[in-house]
Design an enzyme around this catalytic site. Sequence first.
Site, short mmCIF file in Angstrom:
data_model
loop_
_atom_site.label_atom_id
_atom_site.label_comp_id
_atom_site.label_asym_id
_atom_site.label_seq_id
_atom_site.Cartn_x
_atom_site.Cartn_y
_atom_site.Cartn_z
N HIS A 45 -16.69 66.23 -2.65
CA HIS A 45 -17.39 66.55 -3.90
C HIS A 45 -17.38 65.27 -4.74
O HIS A 45 -16.39 64.96 -5.40
CB HIS A 45 -16.68 67.69 -4.64
CG HIS A 45 -16.70 68.98 -3.88
ND1 HIS A 45 -17.85 69.70 -3.69
CD2 HIS A 45 -15.71 69.68 -3.27
CE1 HIS A 45 -17.59 70.80 -3.00
NE2 HIS A 45 -16.29 70.80 -2.73
N ASN A 58 -8.10 71.47 5.15
CA ASN A 58 -9.25 71.06 4.34
C ASN A 58 -8.80 70.79 2.92
O ASN A 58 -7.97 71.53 2.37
CB ASN A 58 -10.31 72.17 4.36
CG ASN A 58 -11.61 71.77 3.73
OD1 ASN A 58 -12.20 70.77 4.09
ND2 ASN A 58 -12.09 72.59 2.78
N GLU A 112 -6.75 73.26 0.52
CA GLU A 112 -6.27 72.73 -0.76
C GLU A 112 -4.80 72.97 -1.00
O GLU A 112 -4.39 73.52 -2.03
CB GLU A 112 -7.14 73.28 -1.90
CG GLU A 112 -8.59 72.86 -1.74
CD GLU A 112 -9.52 73.53 -2.72
OE1 GLU A 112 -9.04 74.24 -3.63
OE2 GLU A 112 -10.75 73.36 -2.59
N GLU A 131 -17.84 69.80 2.56
CA GLU A 131 -18.41 70.46 1.37
C GLU A 131 -19.17 69.46 0.50
O GLU A 131 -19.05 69.45 -0.71
CB GLU A 131 -17.29 71.12 0.54
CG GLU A 131 -16.45 72.10 1.33
CD GLU A 131 -15.39 72.81 0.49
OE1 GLU A 131 -15.50 72.77 -0.76
OE2 GLU A 131 -14.46 73.39 1.07
N ASP A 156 -21.35 67.43 -1.85
CA ASP A 156 -22.36 67.38 -2.90
C ASP A 156 -22.07 66.14 -3.75
O ASP A 156 -20.93 65.67 -3.79
CB ASP A 156 -22.43 68.66 -3.74
CG ASP A 156 -21.10 69.15 -4.26
OD1 ASP A 156 -20.23 68.32 -4.61
OD2 ASP A 156 -20.88 70.37 -4.31
#
Length: 495
Positions: free
Chosen positions: A246, A210, A167, A274, A276
């Site tokens: 996400h 990432n 990030e 990651e 979801d």
Amino acid sequence: MRIHHHIGRRTRSGLLAGLLAATSALAMGIAVAQPGTAEAAASLRSLADAKGRDIGFALDPNRLSESPYKQIADAEFNLVVAENAMKWEVTEPNRNQFSFGQGDAVVNYAVGSNKKVYGHTLVWHNQMPGWTSNLSGSDLLAAMKNHIAGVAGHYKGKVFAWDVVNEAFADGGSGGRRDSILQQRIGNSWIEEAFRAARAADPDAKLCINDYSTDGINAKSTAIYNLVKDFKSRGVPIDCVGFQAHLIIGQVPGDMQANLQRFTDLGVDVRVTELDIRMSTPANSSKLATQAADYKKVMNICLAVARCQGVTVWGITDKYSWIPGTFPGEGAALIWDENYAPKPAYQAVAEALGSGTTPTTPAPTTPVPTTPVPTTPAPTTPAPTTPAPNGSCTVTYVPNSWGNGFTAEIRIRNDGPDPVNAWSFGFYFTAGQQVTNAWNATVSQSGTQVLARNASYNGAVAVGGTVSFGFQGTHTGSNPSPTSFTFNGKVCANG
């Protein structure tokens, strides 16, 4: 462990906990197979292994004492990433005083369950220890490089890839760097310095950058694209790019595949790190159907990009999701619900990976599907000869080997003349292979002989019906498939 929630990030996390979970699923209009009425499905793990892809999850090792959590973790995934246990504040809470207890628990679990370990994360502006806040630029750079050397060095040979930098780019349309303490005090060179330090600490690990909100082509993903292109042109070590994904239901970017492809065209691997997909709560059948379609879409996108290494979901169960605490009124983002019932998204992921079956609902007392097996040394005597097939059963044995490991999916058709209510299945290895774990059956091994017995939910097989189970094992370079099989003592034909 203290867990920090923030926009665009974290969670924790099958099988069913019991009939209560099945009842709640049925109440929402979700079809759930009942014990003994359907063929047991292949696990996501076995399907992903067959595709040569990773299917991973974010692990909180403190949850492994919870039986359904561990059952799903054991059976459904071939990759594990630490949710928080390898971050800077955890691994170096005081300067030059490293603490690897939680991270080692993740690695030890992975070793014991034959999973790969993906490292997360060496450098991130969040969850940095307090002692870093007053360092000057040069001292912070030295501390960062020392931290990378300590952590990546400790896990050298155990972690196959790292999120080296997490990030680092700002939200919004500017495409600029995040205004973090690292950027402020060290300057633009800090990302490059981190990657060079990681390569020095572990020359064999894959090194990744990432970030979130980069799944489609936009200013932020383009900024990372330009960074990767620059690094590749100057020989700065970078091997892969992670896309957190996400997402919100109905909002999978239409250009996600093109975005991942343009990165691989630069000569790096990509992965969804990651995943979801959240919704406004409460969930209902319509939202869950949209979510399932979105999960399938993301999985298919990865499968369509040759250098997409796999997909990791950021947790297992909605019970421990980070979403509700960060986005009030939203949640239900994972593929198992709060009762560990597989949601329609589970089936969608399985279908994308090549399965057309429905996950069977175990009864409340179902034993752990992934059953550790004693590793009895194999004797050197040859397997006994087996009589010819008698026409009562047909077996299909589908192996998938890599290095010194392999999985095998076994499908057994009952050719009659009678249905069975319980079964045992046997065969012999001929090259010293060892079973390490299994799903949808209880498997034991003695020397070269392997014996499998039905789980509590898949013992009944009608005439013409089939049942399947699978296992993972190790070999020492040669992995010939068994050639003779018995089903309830009767010799089967090879399908």
